[in-house]
Enzyme design. Structure first.
Site, PDB file in Angstrom:
ATOM      1  N   GLU A  40       0.823  -1.211   0.000  1.00  5.64           N
ATOM      2  CA  GLU A  40       0.000   0.000   0.000  1.00  5.64           C
ATOM      3  C   GLU A  40       0.861   1.266   0.000  1.00  5.64           C
ATOM      4  O   GLU A  40       1.853   1.358   0.726  1.00  5.64           O
ATOM      5  CB  GLU A  40      -0.887  -0.009   1.246  1.00  5.64           C
ATOM      6  CG  GLU A  40      -1.811   1.188   1.390  1.00  5.64           C
ATOM      7  CD  GLU A  40      -2.539   1.214   2.726  1.00  5.64           C
ATOM      8  OE1 GLU A  40      -3.575   1.882   2.814  1.00  5.64           O
ATOM      9  OE2 GLU A  40      -2.060   0.568   3.689  1.00  5.64           O
ATOM     10  N   LYS A 113     -10.455   2.652  -1.228  1.00  3.35           N
ATOM     11  CA  LYS A 113     -10.511   2.032   0.098  1.00  3.35           C
ATOM     12  C   LYS A 113     -11.794   2.389   0.836  1.00  3.35           C
ATOM     13  O   LYS A 113     -12.119   3.569   0.997  1.00  3.35           O
ATOM     14  CB  LYS A 113      -9.285   2.470   0.902  1.00  3.35           C
ATOM     15  CG  LYS A 113      -9.084   1.759   2.235  1.00  3.35           C
ATOM     16  CD  LYS A 113      -7.743   2.179   2.816  1.00  3.35           C
ATOM     17  CE  LYS A 113      -7.411   1.478   4.121  1.00  3.35           C
ATOM     18  NZ  LYS A 113      -6.055   1.870   4.605  1.00  3.35           N
ATOM     19  N   CYS A 150      -5.554  -2.702   2.920  1.00  4.79           N
ATOM     20  CA  CYS A 150      -5.159  -2.643   4.332  1.00  4.79           C
ATOM     21  C   CYS A 150      -6.327  -2.833   5.296  1.00  4.79           C
ATOM     22  O   CYS A 150      -6.795  -3.945   5.461  1.00  4.79           O
ATOM     23  CB  CYS A 150      -4.386  -1.356   4.598  1.00  4.79           C
ATOM     24  SG  CYS A 150      -3.322  -1.451   6.070  1.00  4.79           S
TER      25      CYS A 150
END
Length: 288
Positions: A40, A113, A150
């Site tokens: 990331e 995200k 993540c």
């Protein structure tokens, strides 16, 4: 389907990190990898340790993004699929984004995200809006790929949503390490086990690519603990990096064998979506 995870330390400048990532992508491709996952926000240090307006300038639109364009060429040359994690600016909105590049260099789309953390050392809500793409999968040259980012990896709903859309593998680019309030606390085992559960519950391989190294912010510092890994469809780790060293992990999976396993095991046949309404409310109640 031959999957790969790259583990690397980040310098402060973009050019160095892009060069390191490319070198490791090439190493993975030389080992036969078809889908290669880079960690990331690999263009620099993890800037979310602090809250500084200057770092907001890091965000760049996807169209013409220099790092995305660079890896389009790499993907095309090597014939590999590359999910590329960048800080995206879309007009006045800022997102933590992955651009999915197919093996011919085509950008198939982006995932933004969904789950944005906010805690000491990981103050992402200052930098990113919650993603608005929903969970996505892409039919790449080598199979159908789902990508979370993540903090998304801690949520079983995200993995299940991608699996229901046909994901044959789920990938998580990551930046995680020590916790500034208690640097002795180690979440690495928990981190791995949660994603291994996603693999086993959905009968798909899971790939996690983390960074390594100690990065100092203005008020905090984080030592990223690596431990990148690839899990098979039962959740067993089949490749794993250590906590401190650069690594290229590669694992091969039989798509037809996995497809038959998903059909025969009954996990999707026996789902009861009508009973899961409580999942749609924050408090366990129905949303409407």
């Amino acid at each position: 389907m031959i999957l790969s995870a790259i583990q690397m330390a980040m310098a402060e400048d973009v050019a160095t990190n892009v060069a390191t990532a490319e070198r490791l992508v090439r190493e993975a491709a030389n080992q036969g990898a078809q889908v290669v996952l880079i960690p990331e926000l690999f263009e620099g240090h993890y800037f979310c340790k602090d809250q500084t307006a200057e770092d907001l300038k890091r965000a760049i639109p996807i169209d013409g993004h220099p790092t995305v364009e660079h890896f389009r060429s790499v993907a095309r040359e090597l014939g590999v699929v590359l999910p590329i994690s960048v800080y995206e600016r879309a007009n006045n909105a800022l997102f933590n984004t992955v651009a999915l590049i197919d093996a011919d260099g085509t950008v198939m789309g982006v995932y933004r995200k969904s789950h944005i953390p906010d805690g000491p050392g990981y103050t992402e809500k200052y930098y990113f809006s919650p993603g608005d793409t929903g969970f996505r999968v892409w039919n790449t040259k080598y199979g159908t790929i789902g990508v979370g980012i993540c903090w998304d990896q801690w949520f079983p709903e995200a993995a299940r949503a991608m699996a229901l859309q046909g994901a044959e593998a789920i990938l998580y680019p990551t930046a995680i390490g020590t916790e500034p309030p208690n640097p002795k606390w180690d979440s690495s085992g928990h981190w791995q086990r949660v994603m291994q559960g996603h693999a086993g519950a959905n009968l798909v391989p899971v790939v996690a690519a983390n960074r390594i190294g100690r990065e100092e912010g203005r008020a905090t510092e984080i030592t990223f603990y690596g431990s990148s890994f690839i899990a098979d469809p039962t959740g067993a780790k089949v490749a794993e990096a250590n906590r401190t060293e650069e690594a290229v992990l590669v694992a091969k999976f039989d798509r037809e064998e996995m497809r038959q396993m998903r059909l025969s095991w009954g996990l999707f046949r026996d789902r009861r979506p009508e009973l899961y309404r409580s999942l749609t409310g924050l408090d366990g109640g129905a949303c409407c």
